[in-house]
Design a protein around this motif. Structure first.
Motif, PDB file in Angstrom:
ATOM      1  N   HIS A  84       0.840  -1.203   0.000  1.00 44.98           N
ATOM      2  CA  HIS A  84       0.000   0.000   0.000  1.00 44.98           C
ATOM      3  C   HIS A  84       0.878   1.258   0.000  1.00 44.98           C
ATOM      4  O   HIS A  84       1.691   1.463   0.905  1.00 44.98           O
ATOM      5  N   GLU A 123       0.432   4.373   0.548  1.00 48.82           N
ATOM      6  CA  GLU A 123       0.283   5.442   1.535  1.00 48.82           C
ATOM      7  C   GLU A 123       1.233   5.262   2.716  1.00 48.82           C
ATOM      8  O   GLU A 123       1.479   6.213   3.483  1.00 48.82           O
ATOM      9  N   ASN A 156       0.889   3.318   5.392  1.00 48.18           N
ATOM     10  CA  ASN A 156       0.303   3.057   6.710  1.00 48.18           C
ATOM     11  C   ASN A 156      -0.415   1.705   6.747  1.00 48.18           C
ATOM     12  O   ASN A 156      -1.426   1.539   7.428  1.00 48.18           O
ATOM     13  N   HIS A 164      -3.819  -0.190   8.786  1.00 49.83           N
ATOM     14  CA  HIS A 164      -4.982  -0.828   8.152  1.00 49.83           C
ATOM     15  C   HIS A 164      -5.152  -2.259   8.667  1.00 49.83           C
ATOM     16  O   HIS A 164      -6.276  -2.707   8.935  1.00 49.83           O
TER      17      HIS A 164
HETATM   18 ZN    ZN Z   1      -3.655   3.864   3.884  1.00 47.36          ZN
END
Ligand code: ZN
Length: 135
Positions: free
Chosen positions: A76, A78, A80, A84
């Motif tokens: 992912h 992003e 983070n 998640h």
């Molecule tokens: Zn994210």
């Protein structure tokens, strides 16, 4: 439905919201029912756990951090993904019985908003489903 706004103060922050949920549930006037606490976020969650010894929730937070390290072979973009994953592990809703207008929690139980990508401002939806009193 009542919506609480909760400010978290660190990346991982298990923040007790029992009092705020109880007040929101009381506002509905429902005497017998089910209180649902719902977190409309993908990097936070909700759980019920011990509210007497703060070390118990520190252990929960540190254990989740060990299980799901912040840095890992995640895809992912992003950055983070750990948040998640922890969000799904903990879950996004909790249900508490309401009896005689009050939340029925165990002596040592508190309701916690679980922040995994803070600090942020989070929303918590509280909805009480009314059940007919048995006659
Ligand atoms: Zn994210």
């Amino acid at each position: 439905m009542e919506t609480l706004t909760v400010k978290t103060s660190s990346r991982t922050d298990l923040k007790e919201i029992t009092g705020e949920v109880a007040s929101a549930a009381a506002k509905t006037g429902v005497e017998e029912g089910i209180c649902m606490v719902f977190i409309p976020h993908t990097t936070a969650g909700v759980t019920i756990n011990e509210n007497a010894d703060p070390a118990a929730r520190e252990d929960l937070a540190s254990t989740l951090d060990r299980m799901v390290p912040w840095d890992g072979p995640y895809r992912h973009a992003e950055g983070n993904s750990a948040a998640h994953v922890k969000s799904s592990l903990v879950g996004h809703s909790a249900m508490v019985p309401v009896h005689e207008g009050r939340l029925v929690l165990g002596t040592w139980q508190g309701i916690y908003l679980c922040e995994f990508d803070g600090p942020r401002t989070r929303k918590v939806h509280v909805q009480v489903m009314s059940l007919a009193r048995p006659t």
